[in-house]
Design a protein around this motif. Structure first.
Motif, PDB file in Angstrom:
ATOM      1  N   CYS A 480       0.846  -1.205   0.000  1.00  0.00           N
ATOM      2  CA  CYS A 480       0.000   0.000   0.000  1.00  0.00           C
ATOM      3  C   CYS A 480       0.874   1.245   0.000  1.00  0.00           C
ATOM      4  N   LYS A 481       0.876   1.967  -1.117  1.00  0.00           N
ATOM      5  CA  LYS A 481       1.706   3.167  -1.250  1.00  0.00           C
ATOM      6  C   LYS A 481       0.930   4.430  -0.882  1.00  0.00           C
ATOM      7  N   GLU A 482      -0.326   4.270  -0.449  1.00  0.00           N
ATOM      8  CA  GLU A 482      -1.150   5.426  -0.104  1.00  0.00           C
ATOM      9  C   GLU A 482      -0.786   5.917   1.308  1.00  0.00           C
ATOM     10  N   THR A 483      -1.728   6.503   2.020  1.00  0.00           N
ATOM     11  CA  THR A 483      -1.458   7.058   3.345  1.00  0.00           C
ATOM     12  C   THR A 483      -1.403   5.946   4.399  1.00  0.00           C
ATOM     13  N   ILE A 484      -0.899   6.292   5.576  1.00  0.00           N
ATOM     14  CA  ILE A 484      -0.861   5.353   6.697  1.00  0.00           C
ATOM     15  C   ILE A 484      -2.277   4.931   7.087  1.00  0.00           C
ATOM     16  N   LEU A 485      -3.216   5.878   6.980  1.00  0.00           N
ATOM     17  CA  LEU A 485      -4.611   5.555   7.315  1.00  0.00           C
ATOM     18  C   LEU A 485      -5.194   4.544   6.341  1.00  0.00           C
ATOM     19  N   ASP A 486      -4.770   4.599   5.081  1.00  0.00           N
ATOM     20  CA  ASP A 486      -5.209   3.588   4.112  1.00  0.00           C
ATOM     21  C   ASP A 486      -4.660   2.222   4.489  1.00  0.00           C
ATOM     22  N   MET A 487      -3.412   2.187   4.953  1.00  0.00           N
ATOM     23  CA  MET A 487      -2.831   0.933   5.438  1.00  0.00           C
ATOM     24  C   MET A 487      -3.646   0.397   6.610  1.00  0.00           C
ATOM     25  N   ALA A 488      -4.076   1.310   7.507  1.00  0.00           N
ATOM     26  CA  ALA A 488      -4.859   0.901   8.677  1.00  0.00           C
ATOM     27  C   ALA A 488      -6.176   0.252   8.258  1.00  0.00           C
ATOM     28  N   LYS A 489      -6.839   0.821   7.235  1.00  0.00           N
ATOM     29  CA  LYS A 489      -8.122   0.263   6.782  1.00  0.00           C
ATOM     30  C   LYS A 489      -7.936  -1.153   6.232  1.00  0.00           C
ATOM     31  N   ILE A 490      -6.865  -1.332   5.452  1.00  0.00           N
ATOM     32  CA  ILE A 490      -6.617  -2.662   4.873  1.00  0.00           C
ATOM     33  C   ILE A 490      -6.301  -3.662   5.979  1.00  0.00           C
ATOM     34  N   ALA A 491      -5.477  -3.238   6.952  1.00  0.00           N
ATOM     35  CA  ALA A 491      -5.122  -4.121   8.067  1.00  0.00           C
ATOM     36  C   ALA A 491      -6.358  -4.503   8.870  1.00  0.00           C
ATOM     37  N   ASP A 492      -7.279  -3.547   9.097  1.00  0.00           N
ATOM     38  CA  ASP A 492      -8.519  -3.848   9.819  1.00  0.00           C
ATOM     39  C   ASP A 492      -9.366  -4.867   9.054  1.00  0.00           C
ATOM     40  N   GLN A 493      -9.463  -4.671   7.728  1.00  0.00           N
ATOM     41  CA  GLN A 493     -10.255  -5.611   6.916  1.00  0.00           C
ATOM     42  C   GLN A 493      -9.679  -7.020   7.020  1.00  0.00           C
ATOM     43  N   ARG A 494      -8.359  -7.125   6.944  1.00  0.00           N
ATOM     44  CA  ARG A 494      -7.722  -8.442   7.026  1.00  0.00           C
ATOM     45  C   ARG A 494      -7.887  -9.051   8.427  1.00  0.00           C
ATOM     46  N   MET A 495      -7.858  -8.198   9.430  1.00  0.00           N
ATOM     47  CA  MET A 495      -8.060  -8.698  10.786  1.00  0.00           C
ATOM     48  C   MET A 495      -9.475  -9.253  10.940  1.00  0.00           C
ATOM     49  N   TYR A 496     -10.484  -8.533  10.413  1.00  0.00           N
ATOM     50  CA  TYR A 496     -11.866  -9.004  10.519  1.00  0.00           C
ATOM     51  C   TYR A 496     -12.082 -10.274   9.699  1.00  0.00           C
ATOM     52  N   GLN A 497     -11.382 -10.393   8.564  1.00  0.00           N
ATOM     53  CA  GLN A 497     -11.460 -11.618   7.778  1.00  0.00           C
ATOM     54  C   GLN A 497     -10.899 -12.791   8.579  1.00  0.00           C
ATOM     55  N   ALA A 498      -9.771 -12.538   9.271  1.00  0.00           N
ATOM     56  CA  ALA A 498      -9.173 -13.585  10.106  1.00  0.00           C
ATOM     57  C   ALA A 498     -10.104 -13.959  11.251  1.00  0.00           C
ATOM     58  N   LYS A 499     -10.777 -12.941  11.822  1.00  0.00           N
ATOM     59  CA  LYS A 499     -11.704 -13.208  12.931  1.00  0.00           C
ATOM     60  C   LYS A 499     -12.917 -14.010  12.442  1.00  0.00           C
ATOM     61  N   THR A 500     -13.415 -13.648  11.256  1.00  0.00           N
ATOM     62  CA  THR A 500     -14.541 -14.393  10.682  1.00  0.00           C
ATOM     63  C   THR A 500     -14.153 -15.844  10.450  1.00  0.00           C
ATOM     64  N   ALA A 501     -12.932 -16.049   9.919  1.00  0.00           N
ATOM     65  CA  ALA A 501     -12.455 -17.417   9.682  1.00  0.00           C
ATOM     66  C   ALA A 501     -12.320 -18.180  10.993  1.00  0.00           C
ATOM     67  N   TYR A 502     -11.872 -17.474  12.046  1.00  0.00           N
ATOM     68  CA  TYR A 502     -11.714 -18.118  13.356  1.00  0.00           C
ATOM     69  C   TYR A 502     -13.066 -18.579  13.891  1.00  0.00           C
ATOM     70  N   TYR A 503     -14.085 -17.687  13.826  1.00  0.00           N
ATOM     71  CA  TYR A 503     -15.406 -18.054  14.344  1.00  0.00           C
ATOM     72  C   TYR A 503     -16.080 -19.124  13.483  1.00  0.00           C
ATOM     73  N   ALA A 504     -15.811 -19.050  12.170  1.00  0.00           N
ATOM     74  CA  ALA A 504     -16.368 -20.078  11.290  1.00  0.00           C
ATOM     75  C   ALA A 504     -15.798 -21.447  11.653  1.00  0.00           C
ATOM     76  N   LYS A 505     -14.520 -21.457  11.961  1.00  0.00           N
ATOM     77  CA  LYS A 505     -13.857 -22.708  12.363  1.00  0.00           C
ATOM     78  C   LYS A 505     -14.439 -23.220  13.679  1.00  0.00           C
ATOM     79  N   LYS A 506     -14.851 -22.257  14.546  1.00  0.00           N
ATOM     80  CA  LYS A 506     -15.436 -22.629  15.838  1.00  0.00           C
ATOM     81  C   LYS A 506     -16.940 -22.954  15.730  1.00  0.00           C
TER      82      LYS A 506
END
Length: 639
Positions: A480-506
């Motif tokens: 991500c070559k955009e702003t730090i805040l853009d990096m934060a949004k992508i990181a949050d999306q990936r974190m929520y995807q990981a959380k969804t996968a975790y709960y799906a597994k559970k």
């Protein structure tokens, strides 16, 4: 010509006595600036007075007429500026003081107007073709007005003088004497118009003020400086032009070096080498280099730095310019040092408290926001990584085991994050179970970090909770070559995807939770997550029409709730109860007592009248006694 001779002597003496004010050497404050105006007006008067005698003897009526106009204007300015100086010197804000100052301005303006009229109608003075001077009625009125101003100044100074200390009283008496004597000199000038009485009185008076008032102030300033010196580790006056040092105060180790018969530059280097620890020595030698100081302090009043002394601990050193050359470079400075070891310790403790999270010891949200701004203002490399991390299952732990277990889980997560990320960057707790890591790692290191974090959480076990898992989202600067805040949004999306996968597994269907959330938002007109410990809030669901100043909308939840009630939105019969129960102090105590909810009912104003609504508050998942977070819901009952 004797008249002109006295005027020229007055000019010379006036220039000698007040040269420092004429050159602006002492005109940094408002009092000295006003005195300088008085000095310049007096000089103008002396010049016109001396020219008058010369032009009169040479029988040059036209030039004599012009000089006489300037003579009267300079006389008026002298009295007006004297009023301004006295008022400023005495720090007068009384009605009489304001009247005197205003009257002085009016007097100058009136005299200028009369002199203009005098050119057409002889009401002030006239110069006959043979050079004979004739005075008219307004000339006498103008002089008596000056006597009146001097009398007012004497009265006002006498009033102030009666209320001041002995030291100040002497200087005030000097001004009182001058104003009174000046008034008497003007009266004598009226009676004996061909004698230079006004000029003599003005010269003697300005000399007395300069000697007894301004010089007295200098002595007082030196006494103040000496008393200030007593609280410093060292204080010296350094003459850069002469390469000399004058000691005001110093400890014995410094005295032993400064008292040597060396120049200031050599003594400064010797002192710094003797008292400074090696780590700071090079920087302090550069800061205290007297050979380059004048250029470094060009157009600056002070420069300062802090360093560590061998025996003293932290030291604050400062150069203060007290004399400068025409190019703005100091020729004389004060060099002070003050021990700030205790202040540094307190400052460090305070900084730690303001940037560290109390529960986990990680950096808090304030530190995170400051660092994000800093990173936004600089270019970071491709190895910069933003990681968004969240604790899995915190709500279940809080609901089934208790908030103490939830806190243990959060602290366990913090310990694992510090262990894994500590050598790569910083870890922040940005919310209840929300963490952010800002660090630098290449592809290989990032993979190792992910593996290390999984291993660390897998090994963790607490007294109340047996296991810990985290959901994490990573994004690199290379992605991500955009702003730090853009990096934060992508990181949050990936974190929520990981959380969804975790709960799906559970086996937990989080889509059903999303649908339930939508239904809840439709039921309530306002949903906020509030923090009554920090007086903050975030909006979950609310119509933008509610976010107006007319409805009390504010940056803090306490001001918002209070403003909403006081804006007329709450029925006046319900307002007392509403304000009591929405007060943050009340809510903090209420929930600390173990209460799990509160419901506040009141009549709310709508377009078609007041209708019943209910405001409910319940603790959020991350609620704790130290961090009281609540959900606030508002729903309509009558609609």
């Amino acid at each position: 010509m004797y008249y002109s001779a006295i005027g020229m002597i007055a000019i010379v003496l006036h220039l000698i006595m007040n040269h420092d004010f004429i050159k602006k050497d002492k005109c940094e404050n408002a009092v000295n600036k006003s005195y300088r105006r008085f000095v310049l007006a007096s000089l103008m008067y002396f010049i016109t007075d001396a020219l008058w005698g010369i032009l009169d003897s040479l029988k040059m009526p036209k030039l004599l007429y012009v000089d006489t106009i300037l003579y009267y204007i300079s006389m008026a300015l002298t009295i007006a500026f004297l009023c301004g100086y006295v008022i400023r010197y005495l720090h007068l804000r009384s009605g009489l003081g304001k009247f005197i100052k205003l009257f002085g301005h009016i007097f100058v303006a009136l005299e200028v107007v009369l002199l203009i009229i005098n050119h057409f109608v002889h009401i002030f003075f006239w110069i006959n073709p043979d050079g004979t001077y004739q005075a008219y009625i307004y000339r006498y009125i103008a002089l008596y007005m000056q006597v009146f101003l001097c009398l007012l100044l004497s009265i006002q100074t006498g009033i102030v003088m009666s209320k001041t200390t002995i030291g100040m009283r002497k200087r005030h008496f000097t001004i009182f004497f001058f104003c009174t004597a000046m008034g008497a000199a003007i009266v004598l000038q009226i009676l004996y118009p061909l004698l230079p009485i006004y000029a003599i009185g003005l010269l003697i008076g300005s000399g007395i003020i300069h000697t007894f008032v301004n010089e007295g102030e200098m002595e007082e300033q030196f006494e103040v400086l000496q008393s200030i010196a007593d609280i410093h580790y060292s204080m010296h006056v350094i003459d850069l032009a002469k390469d000399t040092v004058q000691e005001l105060t110093a400890r014995q180790k410094v005295k032993a070096i400064v008292n040597k018969t060396h120049g200031a530059l050599e003594m400064m280097r010797a002192v710094i080498n003797a008292v400074t620890v090696e780590e700071y020595l090079e920087a302090v030698l550069e800061f205290t280099d007297l050979a380059t100081l004048a250029e470094r302090m060009r157009d600056k009043k002070t420069i300062a730095m802090q360093f560590v002394g061998k025996e003293t601990g932290w030291v604050h050193a400062m150069f203060v310019a007290i004399e400068t050359d025409p190019y703005g470079k100091p020729t004389k400075v004060i060099f002070t040092t003050r021990i700030i070891e205790e202040e540094k310790k307190n400052e460090e403790i305070l900084v730690q408290k303001t940037i560290l999270d109390e529960l986990t010891g990680l950096y808090n949200r304030r530190a995170y926001e400051e660092d994000i701004l800093a990173y936004s203002d600089q270019t970071v490399g491709d190895d910069f990584v933003y990681a968004s991390i969240d604790v899995n299952g915190l709500k279940v732990v809080n609901d089934n085991i208790g908030h103490a277990a939830g806190d243990e889980l959060i602290k366990g997560a913090a310990d694992c994050l510090k262990e894994v990320f500590g050598s790569y960057g910083k870890v922040y707790r940005t919310g209840g179970d929300e963490f952010v890591c800002l660090f630098f790692a290449n592809t290989e290191q990032l993979q190792r970090i992910e593996d290390d974090l999984e291993n660390a959480t897998g090994k963790w076990s607490g007294e109340l909770v047996s296991s810990l898992t985290l959901s994490a989202g990573y994004v690199t600067r290379q992605e991500c070559k955009e702003t730090i805040l853009d990096m934060a949004k992508i990181a949050d999306q990936r974190m929520y995807q990981a959380k969804t996968a975790y709960y799906a597994k559970k086996g937990v269907d989080r889509r059903g939770q999303a649908a339930a959330n939508t239904a809840l938002c439709n039921l309530y007109t306002k949903i906020l997550k509030i923090n009554i410990t920090e007086d903050t809030y975030s909006i979950v669901n609310m119509d933008v029409s509610e976010q107006t100043s007319e409805k009390g909308f504010s940056d803090t939840i306490s001001e918002w709730l209070y403003g909403f009630g006081k804006s007329g939105q709450v029925h006046e019969e319900d307002l007392g109860g509403y304000l009591e129960k929405t007060n943050l102090a009340y809510l903090r105590t209420y929930f600390k007592e173990g209460k799990t909810s509160i419901s506040i009912q009141y009549r709310r104003k709508y377009i078609d009248g007041f209708k019943q609504v209910a405001m409910d508050m319940i603790p959020a998942d991350d609620y704790s006694a130290e961090n009281q977070t609540l959900f606030l819901y508002v729903k309509n009952i009558d609609m």
